[in-house]
Enzyme design. Structure first.
Site, PDB file in Angstrom:
ATOM      1  CG  ASN A 156      91.226  38.922  74.797  1.00 17.22           C
ATOM      2  OD1 ASN A 156      91.038  40.006  75.361  1.00 17.22           O
ATOM      3  ND2 ASN A 156      91.350  37.783  75.466  1.00 17.22           N
ATOM      4  CG  PHE A 157      92.145  45.373  72.690  1.00 12.69           C
ATOM      5  CD1 PHE A 157      91.988  44.636  71.527  1.00 12.69           C
ATOM      6  CD2 PHE A 157      92.034  46.763  72.601  1.00 12.69           C
ATOM      7  CE1 PHE A 157      91.729  45.265  70.302  1.00 12.69           C
ATOM      8  CE2 PHE A 157      91.778  47.398  71.388  1.00 12.69           C
ATOM      9  CZ  PHE A 157      91.620  46.652  70.242  1.00 12.69           C
ATOM     10  CE  LYS A 158      94.919  37.029  75.973  1.00 15.04           C
ATOM     11  NZ  LYS A 158      95.653  35.833  76.254  1.00 15.04           N
TER      12      LYS A 158
ATOM     13  CB  SER B  34     100.442  38.165  72.304  1.00 11.19           C
ATOM     14  OG  SER B  34     100.396  36.825  71.883  1.00 11.19           O
TER      15      SER B  34
ATOM     16  N   GLY C 104      98.428  31.422  70.338  1.00 13.81           N
ATOM     17  CA  GLY C 104      99.684  31.385  69.596  1.00 13.81           C
ATOM     18  C   GLY C 104      99.595  31.804  68.134  1.00 13.81           C
TER      19      GLY C 104
ATOM     20  CB  ILE D 109      97.429  31.467  75.830  1.00 16.32           C
ATOM     21  CG1 ILE D 109      96.063  30.865  75.454  1.00 16.32           C
ATOM     22  CG2 ILE D 109      97.316  32.955  76.099  1.00 16.32           C
ATOM     23  CD1 ILE D 109      94.958  31.084  76.480  1.00 16.32           C
TER      24      ILE D 109
ATOM     25  CD  GLU E 282      91.591  31.808  73.422  1.00 16.90           C
ATOM     26  OE1 GLU E 282      91.701  32.678  72.565  1.00 16.90           O
ATOM     27  OE2 GLU E 282      91.831  32.014  74.626  1.00 16.90           O
TER      28      GLU E 282
ATOM     29  CG  HIS F 239      90.281  34.325  78.160  1.00 19.64           C
ATOM     30  ND1 HIS F 239      91.530  34.068  78.697  1.00 19.64           N
ATOM     31  CD2 HIS F 239      90.472  34.534  76.846  1.00 19.64           C
ATOM     32  CE1 HIS F 239      92.439  34.140  77.732  1.00 19.64           C
ATOM     33  NE2 HIS F 239      91.827  34.416  76.597  1.00 19.64           N
TER      34      HIS F 239
HETATM   35  O1  G3P Z   1      91.829  35.270  73.867  1.00 17.73           O
HETATM   36  C1  G3P Z   1      92.930  35.240  73.032  1.00 17.73           C
HETATM   37  C2  G3P Z   1      94.014  34.442  73.567  1.00 17.73           C
HETATM   38  O2  G3P Z   1      93.983  33.966  74.827  1.00 17.73           O
HETATM   39  C3  G3P Z   1      95.080  34.017  72.686  1.00 17.73           C
HETATM   40  O3  G3P Z   1      96.158  34.797  73.041  1.00 17.73           O
HETATM   41  O4  G3P Z   1      98.281  35.887  72.719  1.00 17.73           O
HETATM   42  O5  G3P Z   1      98.021  33.491  72.143  1.00 17.73           O
HETATM   43  O6  G3P Z   1      96.932  35.209  70.717  1.00 17.73           O
HETATM   44  P1  G3P Z   1      97.437  34.837  72.091  1.00 17.73           P
END
Ligand code: G3P
Length: 227
Positions: free
Chosen positions: A8-10, A204, A182, A147, A142, A94
């Site tokens: 997810n590039f957000k 991330s 995470g 996150i 998630e 999301h």
């Molecule tokens: O959609 C992916 C997400 O919300 C997880 O984000 O930065 O924890 O990998 P991250």
């Protein structure tokens, strides 16, 4: 079914515009190398879908669409615009873009009419069970509190993953489960797969990494070694 790595590039600047295309191309290279082992999906901002779809050979998803009919809906995202731009599916619900449950159900229904894939996010196993009744293409579990942090869903939520996996496997049409939040360590992908998940949804740990392709390859090799 191949395990899925969904990124997810957000709205990270590292995943926006020209940077998004550069990142997508790096992931495409990994797809060329490891596409026999993994399915790769990227979820990018609406404005980036068209170019990335044309300039790479990778499955591109949107990050959201609204369950609206075409016509007068200024500022909303229609499924038709995502399809026209080249997206094959979209994230929905999301935790950074929550939907009302009836709108979510409607969006999944609309997507089915277009054979457009949906990856519906759920905060906990209860929500996983609730959204499973809509029969999306994928469900992504998630836990919001993890996150963008350094503790992964794989490490911290093993029991919940197992619970969600069991629930979905017991359904008539078992829906693939991805897990996210995470995910940053080499072992996180391997652990998620070991727990029975069908893949990961990550942001991330890859999008903000200095060498995203190197990191992702390390995770892939970790799985390969333990196969
Ligand atoms: O959609 C992916 C997400 O919300 C997880 O984000 O930065 O924890 O990998 P991250």
């Amino acid at each position: 079914m191949k395990p899925i790595i969904a990124i997810n590039f957000k709205t990270y600047l590292e995943g926006t515009g020209e940077n998004a295309l550069i990142l997508a191309k790096k992931i495409e290279k990994l797809k060329i190398q490891y596409g026999n082992m993994f399915e790769f999906i990227i979820a990018v901002q609406t404005a980036d879908i068209f170019r990335i779809s044309r300039e790479t050979n990778i499955i591109v998803f949107g990050q959201h669409f609204d369950p609206i009919a075409p016509e007068r809906n200024t500022g909303f995202i229609s499924i038709n615009s995502l399809i026209a731009a080249g997206a094959k599916g979209s994230l929905l619900n999301h935790s950074e873009h929550k939907m009302r449950i009836d709108e979510l159900e409607e969006a999944v229904k609309i997507a089915k009419n277009y054979e457009f894939q949906t990856m519906v996010c759920a905060n906990d196993p209860l929500m996983v069970a609730a959204v499973a009744s809509f029969m999306p293409t994928y469900i992504a579990y998630e836990p919001p509190e993890l996150i963008a942090g350094d503790i992964s869903v794989s490490e911290a939520k093993g029991e919940q993953i197992t619970l969600a996996v069991k629930f979905l496997k017991n359904q008539k049409n078992s829906i693939p489960l991805l897990v996210g939040a995470g995910i940053k360590k080499k072992k996180d992908l391997a652990i998620a797969l070991k727990l029975g998940a069908n893949g990961i949804l990550v942001s991330s740990g890859i999008v903000k990494a200095k060498e995203p392709d190197k990191i992702l390859e390390e995770w892939i090799l970790e799985v390969k070694q333990n196969m």
